[in-house]
Design a protein around this motif. Structure first.
Motif, PDB file in Angstrom:
ATOM      1  N   THR A   3      -4.159  -4.507  19.062  1.00  0.00           N
ATOM      2  CA  THR A   3      -5.256  -4.907  18.188  1.00  0.00           C
ATOM      3  C   THR A   3      -5.895  -6.160  18.747  1.00  0.00           C
ATOM      4  OG1 THR A   3      -3.858  -6.302  16.778  1.00  0.00           O
ATOM      5  CG2 THR A   3      -4.140  -4.011  16.109  1.00  0.00           C
ATOM      6  N   LYS A   4      -7.162  -6.339  18.406  1.00  0.00           N
ATOM      7  CA  LYS A   4      -7.838  -7.589  18.726  1.00  0.00           C
ATOM      8  C   LYS A   4      -7.664  -8.515  17.524  1.00  0.00           C
ATOM      9  CE  LYS A   4     -11.514  -6.206  21.859  1.00  0.00           C
ATOM     10  NZ  LYS A   4     -12.953  -6.163  22.050  1.00  0.00           N
ATOM     11  N   GLY A   5      -8.256  -9.648  17.591  1.00  0.00           N
ATOM     12  CA  GLY A   5      -8.146 -10.596  16.494  1.00  0.00           C
ATOM     13  C   GLY A   5      -8.996 -10.248  15.294  1.00  0.00           C
ATOM     14  N   PHE A   6      -9.740  -9.164  15.378  1.00  0.00           N
ATOM     15  CA  PHE A   6     -10.644  -8.818  14.287  1.00  0.00           C
ATOM     16  C   PHE A   6      -9.959  -7.863  13.317  1.00  0.00           C
ATOM     17  CE2 PHE A   6     -13.372  -9.494  18.056  1.00  0.00           C
ATOM     18  CZ  PHE A   6     -13.925 -10.697  17.653  1.00  0.00           C
ATOM     19  N   VAL A   7      -9.628  -8.380  12.155  1.00  0.00           N
ATOM     20  CA  VAL A   7      -8.985  -7.595  11.103  1.00  0.00           C
ATOM     21  C   VAL A   7      -9.621  -8.010   9.791  1.00  0.00           C
ATOM     22  CG1 VAL A   7      -6.805  -7.128   9.918  1.00  0.00           C
ATOM     23  CG2 VAL A   7      -6.793  -7.498  12.358  1.00  0.00           C
ATOM     24  N   SER A  19      10.261   0.317   8.749  1.00  0.00           N
ATOM     25  CA  SER A  19       9.886   0.888  10.040  1.00  0.00           C
ATOM     26  C   SER A  19      10.977   1.811  10.553  1.00  0.00           C
ATOM     27  CB  SER A  19       9.631  -0.212  11.054  1.00  0.00           C
ATOM     28  OG  SER A  19      10.816  -0.950  11.268  1.00  0.00           O
ATOM     29  N   SER A  20      10.544   2.861  11.202  1.00  0.00           N
ATOM     30  CA  SER A  20      11.462   3.792  11.837  1.00  0.00           C
ATOM     31  C   SER A  20      10.989   3.969  13.269  1.00  0.00           C
ATOM     32  CB  SER A  20      11.457   5.129  11.102  1.00  0.00           C
ATOM     33  OG  SER A  20      12.226   6.076  11.797  1.00  0.00           O
ATOM     34  N   GLY A  21      11.702   3.409  14.206  1.00  0.00           N
ATOM     35  CA  GLY A  21      11.283   3.455  15.601  1.00  0.00           C
ATOM     36  C   GLY A  21      10.445   2.248  15.955  1.00  0.00           C
ATOM     37  N   THR A  22       9.969   2.225  17.182  1.00  0.00           N
ATOM     38  CA  THR A  22       9.149   1.107  17.655  1.00  0.00           C
ATOM     39  C   THR A  22       7.713   1.582  17.843  1.00  0.00           C
ATOM     40  OG1 THR A  22       9.629   1.600  19.969  1.00  0.00           O
ATOM     41  CG2 THR A  22      11.110   0.068  18.861  1.00  0.00           C
ATOM     42  N   PHE A  23       6.759   0.683  17.611  1.00  0.00           N
ATOM     43  CA  PHE A  23       5.349   0.996  17.805  1.00  0.00           C
ATOM     44  C   PHE A  23       4.550  -0.280  17.892  1.00  0.00           C
ATOM     45  CE2 PHE A  23       6.796   1.996  13.494  1.00  0.00           C
ATOM     46  CZ  PHE A  23       6.160   1.022  12.751  1.00  0.00           C
ATOM     47  N   GLU A  24       3.310  -0.146  18.368  1.00  0.00           N
ATOM     48  CA  GLU A  24       2.397  -1.269  18.569  1.00  0.00           C
ATOM     49  C   GLU A  24       1.616  -1.577  17.298  1.00  0.00           C
ATOM     50  OE1 GLU A  24       1.762  -3.229  21.289  1.00  0.00           O
ATOM     51  OE2 GLU A  24       3.470  -2.268  22.277  1.00  0.00           O
ATOM     52  N   ALA A  65       1.999  -4.958  12.250  1.00  0.00           N
ATOM     53  CA  ALA A  65       3.079  -5.580  13.009  1.00  0.00           C
ATOM     54  C   ALA A  65       3.440  -4.756  14.232  1.00  0.00           C
ATOM     55  CB  ALA A  65       4.307  -5.738  12.126  1.00  0.00           C
ATOM     56  N   LYS A  66       3.902  -5.439  15.256  1.00  0.00           N
ATOM     57  CA  LYS A  66       4.512  -4.776  16.401  1.00  0.00           C
ATOM     58  C   LYS A  66       5.991  -4.641  16.061  1.00  0.00           C
ATOM     59  CE  LYS A  66       5.583  -5.356  21.268  1.00  0.00           C
ATOM     60  NZ  LYS A  66       5.503  -6.256  22.417  1.00  0.00           N
ATOM     61  N   VAL A  67       6.502  -3.421  16.138  1.00  0.00           N
ATOM     62  CA  VAL A  67       7.907  -3.194  15.798  1.00  0.00           C
ATOM     63  C   VAL A  67       8.687  -3.026  17.097  1.00  0.00           C
ATOM     64  CG1 VAL A  67       9.526  -1.732  14.555  1.00  0.00           C
ATOM     65  CG2 VAL A  67       7.269  -2.165  13.607  1.00  0.00           C
ATOM     66  N   VAL A  68       9.716  -3.841  17.248  1.00  0.00           N
ATOM     67  CA  VAL A  68      10.534  -3.846  18.453  1.00  0.00           C
ATOM     68  C   VAL A  68      11.976  -3.519  18.095  1.00  0.00           C
ATOM     69  CG1 VAL A  68       9.060  -5.513  19.650  1.00  0.00           C
ATOM     70  CG2 VAL A  68      10.973  -6.322  18.278  1.00  0.00           C
ATOM     71  N   ASN A  69      12.743  -3.149  19.099  1.00  0.00           N
ATOM     72  CA  ASN A  69      14.165  -2.886  18.902  1.00  0.00           C
ATOM     73  C   ASN A  69      14.924  -3.703  19.936  1.00  0.00           C
ATOM     74  OD1 ASN A  69      16.619  -1.903  18.129  1.00  0.00           O
ATOM     75  ND2 ASN A  69      16.331   0.121  19.000  1.00  0.00           N
ATOM     76  N   PHE A  80       6.362 -17.083  18.266  1.00  0.00           N
ATOM     77  CA  PHE A  80       4.920 -17.338  18.265  1.00  0.00           C
ATOM     78  C   PHE A  80       4.120 -16.158  17.734  1.00  0.00           C
ATOM     79  CE2 PHE A  80       6.818 -19.886  21.665  1.00  0.00           C
ATOM     80  CZ  PHE A  80       6.509 -21.150  21.171  1.00  0.00           C
ATOM     81  N   ASP A  81       4.795 -15.098  17.374  1.00  0.00           N
ATOM     82  CA  ASP A  81       4.142 -13.911  16.811  1.00  0.00           C
ATOM     83  C   ASP A  81       4.805 -13.566  15.478  1.00  0.00           C
ATOM     84  OD1 ASP A  81       2.819 -11.592  16.212  1.00  0.00           O
ATOM     85  OD2 ASP A  81       3.369 -10.542  18.049  1.00  0.00           O
ATOM     86  N   PRO A  82       4.240 -14.041  14.369  1.00  0.00           N
ATOM     87  CA  PRO A  82       4.869 -13.764  13.062  1.00  0.00           C
ATOM     88  C   PRO A  82       4.810 -12.291  12.664  1.00  0.00           C
ATOM     89  CG  PRO A  82       2.749 -14.831  12.765  1.00  0.00           C
ATOM     90  CD  PRO A  82       3.028 -14.828  14.242  1.00  0.00           C
ATOM     91  N   LEU A  83       4.026 -11.509  13.398  1.00  0.00           N
ATOM     92  CA  LEU A  83       3.933 -10.087  13.081  1.00  0.00           C
ATOM     93  C   LEU A  83       4.712  -9.233  14.074  1.00  0.00           C
ATOM     94  CD1 LEU A  83       0.230  -9.844  11.914  1.00  0.00           C
ATOM     95  CD2 LEU A  83       2.292  -9.755  10.525  1.00  0.00           C
ATOM     96  N   GLU A  84       5.798  -9.765  14.584  1.00  0.00           N
ATOM     97  CA  GLU A  84       6.738  -8.974  15.369  1.00  0.00           C
ATOM     98  C   GLU A  84       7.953  -8.744  14.480  1.00  0.00           C
ATOM     99  OE1 GLU A  84       7.675  -9.194  19.836  1.00  0.00           O
ATOM    100  OE2 GLU A  84       9.287 -10.350  18.893  1.00  0.00           O
ATOM    101  N   VAL A  85       8.300  -7.478  14.276  1.00  0.00           N
ATOM    102  CA  VAL A  85       9.331  -7.102  13.312  1.00  0.00           C
ATOM    103  C   VAL A  85      10.384  -6.252  14.010  1.00  0.00           C
ATOM    104  CG1 VAL A  85       9.734  -5.853  11.141  1.00  0.00           C
ATOM    105  CG2 VAL A  85       7.618  -7.131  11.464  1.00  0.00           C
TER     106      VAL A  85
END
Length: 152
Positions: A3-7, A19-24, A65-69, A80-85
């Protein structure tokens, strides 16, 4: 990053899905509703994931959010990324608003309908079984991003 900064910061969001799995960020998510009761009610009934096929799926919105495992005993989430879950946790999802995303299949035009597509993308072309999720407000730019309005 997807995503860009425009939301649309006035968008309607919910954080009731796990969340189930990882995604951007910017991926279109679908829901699984399983009939459990009691203590399992909180975690098992509201799960969001990226669709591989569209048969009978119910889209819930764009992932904010970006979902990581990662192994949280050895690493930590990006401070530095509060939307990484971490996978398995609740995630913020925009279900009424817009965002700039590059999770797009094909070449949409402005004001074309946006349909759920495989792998969490949106497309101007409807594939069999994939539902309508919103509209493209802009065509893709030079970097592959387009502004997509979602109304679910």
């Amino acid at each position: 990053m997807a995503t860009k900064g425009f939301v649309d910061y006035n968008a309607k969001r919910h954080v009731q899905y796990f969340s189930s799995g990882t995604f951007e960020k910017g991926s279109m998510l679908v829901a699984v509703t399983v009939g459990y009761s009691g203590i399992a009610l909180e975690s098992a009934t509201r799960i969001a994931y990226v669709a591989a096929n569209g048969s009978g799926l119910k889209p819930v919105g764009f992932s904010e959010a970006k979902v990581v495992n990662i192994d949280l005993t050895r690493q930590k989430l990006n401070p530095f990324d509060p939307l990484e879950v971490q996978t398995g946790y609740k995630i913020p999802i925009i279900f009424d608003g817009w965002m700039d995303t590059n999770q797009i299949s094909g070449t949409p035009t402005a004001m074309a309908d946006a349909y759920l597509a495989p792998n969490g993308q949106v497309s101007a072309t409807q594939l069999a079984g994939y539902p309508l999720v919103g509209k493209f407000l802009t065509p893709k730019d030079a970097n592959g991003y387009a502004q997509v309005l979602v109304r679910l």
